[in-house]
Design a protein around this motif. Structure first.
Motif, PDB file in Angstrom:
ATOM      1  N   SER A 164       0.830  -1.205   0.000  1.00  0.00           N
ATOM      2  CA  SER A 164       0.000   0.000   0.000  1.00  0.00           C
ATOM      3  C   SER A 164       0.867   1.258   0.000  1.00  0.00           C
ATOM      4  N   THR A 165       2.009   1.219   0.693  1.00  0.00           N
ATOM      5  CA  THR A 165       2.935   2.353   0.650  1.00  0.00           C
ATOM      6  C   THR A 165       3.429   2.568  -0.779  1.00  0.00           C
ATOM      7  N   GLN A 166       3.734   1.475  -1.461  1.00  0.00           N
ATOM      8  CA  GLN A 166       4.163   1.566  -2.857  1.00  0.00           C
ATOM      9  C   GLN A 166       3.057   2.147  -3.733  1.00  0.00           C
ATOM     10  N   CYS A 167       1.837   1.770  -3.456  1.00  0.00           N
ATOM     11  CA  CYS A 167       0.686   2.298  -4.181  1.00  0.00           C
ATOM     12  C   CYS A 167       0.631   3.818  -4.070  1.00  0.00           C
ATOM     13  N   PHE A 168       0.822   4.335  -2.864  1.00  0.00           N
ATOM     14  CA  PHE A 168       0.804   5.780  -2.651  1.00  0.00           C
ATOM     15  C   PHE A 168       2.023   6.460  -3.298  1.00  0.00           C
ATOM     16  N   ILE A 169       3.180   5.794  -3.267  1.00  0.00           N
ATOM     17  CA  ILE A 169       4.388   6.368  -3.871  1.00  0.00           C
ATOM     18  C   ILE A 169       4.233   6.496  -5.382  1.00  0.00           C
ATOM     19  N   TYR A 170       3.653   5.484  -6.026  1.00  0.00           N
ATOM     20  CA  TYR A 170       3.386   5.579  -7.467  1.00  0.00           C
ATOM     21  C   TYR A 170       2.520   6.809  -7.765  1.00  0.00           C
ATOM     22  N   THR A 171       1.514   7.023  -6.928  1.00  0.00           N
ATOM     23  CA  THR A 171       0.615   8.162  -7.131  1.00  0.00           C
ATOM     24  C   THR A 171       1.364   9.484  -6.958  1.00  0.00           C
ATOM     25  N   LEU A 172       2.216   9.561  -5.933  1.00  0.00           N
ATOM     26  CA  LEU A 172       3.008  10.769  -5.715  1.00  0.00           C
ATOM     27  C   LEU A 172       3.980  11.013  -6.871  1.00  0.00           C
ATOM     28  N   MET A 173       4.549   9.945  -7.425  1.00  0.00           N
ATOM     29  CA  MET A 173       5.481  10.097  -8.541  1.00  0.00           C
ATOM     30  C   MET A 173       4.768  10.659  -9.770  1.00  0.00           C
TER      31      MET A 173
END
Length: 311
Positions: A114-123
């Protein structure tokens, strides 16, 4: 949905048996080598990006590369949670995982995932600001704000992992204990519960499926704005490969968790994309098409410091 297994509650499951990916026995050695090689390449590729970003002060001070470094760290950890268990299932080693080990695996997978999910969105949002709002970019996205957003993603991921692990393993498990999957994920484990699982499936649908779908839509919206601002050909060269790897992550994830109460023979193969393939592809996608990262890599390979050309 919400099926209750009628099994005596006198029996308490103390461990689970992970059946792994279905495969012809004659391909066992080949599959072991494939997944073992993928794991090693994933670790080395992401470690290379992490060290490259860290070695150059200019890179690790910029939001785009801060996010890239965090993504590489997440890929390394996520791969370590899942992939060793996959290739060990192709060996004579025991397929048993202790109850506590299954809890930990589920927690860390959903925490990191889920952290990776949010990081993709931030990128994607960072790229949108850099390309579509270049004059306001330093004000809208700076190192301090990026650090705050990344910390928020880690906290949200930890909360999500805790909720899912607690809800899943608060249920009684009284046998059988064979998990028809390659790791102890929510849909596969819930099928073994000896209690009603309606609440769990609803929370999984909303908290994972809907949230993942929403993040994916935000990413698509960011890239759509980039295309509109830059023109189709230039924009595709900028973010087409990024969108490809993001799609490989989100679409299988949404497929699995928007139908948590269902079961399909394709589930295991689909899950391989976001647990195995995307951590391997990220270093290739975000490095080979990035001139600044490649420049730093060449300087490091040549034996010069990351800031060598400025001296």
């Amino acid at each position: 949905m919400g099926k209750t297994r009628n099994t005596s509650l006198d029996t308490v499951v103390t461990d689970f048996i992970l059946l792994g990916l279905s495969h012809p026995p004659r391909l066992r050695t080949l599959l072991f080598l494939v997944f073992f090689t993928i794991y090693i390449l994933t670790q080395l590729g992401n470690l290379l990006i992490l060290l490259t970003v860290w070695a150059d002060p200019k890179l690790h001070a910029r939001p785009m590369y801060m996010l890239l470094g965090v993504l590489s760290f997440l890929d390394m950890r996520l791969s370590s949670v899942i992939v060793p268990r996959i290739f060990l299932n192709f060996t004579p080693a025991s397929k048993t995982i202790p109850f506590g080990g299954c809890v930990a695996q589920l927690y860390f997978f959903h925490f990191l995932g889920s952290t990776q999910c949010f990081i993709y969105t931030l990128m994607a949002y960072d790229r949108y600001l850099a390309i579509c709002q270049p004059l306001r970019y330093p004000m809208l996205m700076n190192g301090r704000l990026c650090t705050f957003l990344v910390a928020g993603a880690w906290v949200a991921g930890s909360i999500h992992g805790s909720i899912q692990a607690t809800l899943t393993f608060r249920l009684p498990y009284c046998g059988p204990n064979e998990v028809d999957y390659f790791f102890g994920d929510i849909p596969a484990v819930l099928r073994l519960a000896c209690a009603d699982t309606v609440v769990n499936e609803l929370v999984t649908f909303v908290e994972i499926g809907v949230v993942a779908a929403s993040c994916f839509m935000l990413i698509l919206l960011s890239y759509a704005n980039i295309v509109h601002a830059n023109g189709q050909r230039r924009a595709f060269s900028t973010c087409g490969s990024h969108l490809t790897v993001v799609t490989l992550y989100y679409v299988p994830c949404i497929f699995i968790y928007l139908r948590a109460g269902s079961q399909s023979s394709l589930d295991g193969a689909v899950a391989v994309f976001y647990t195995v393939v995307t951590p391997l592809l990220n270093p290739l996608i975000y490095t080979l098409r990035n001139q600044e990262v490649k420049s730093v890599l060449w300087r490091l390979a040549a034996g010069r410091g990351a800031g060598g050309e400025n001296k």
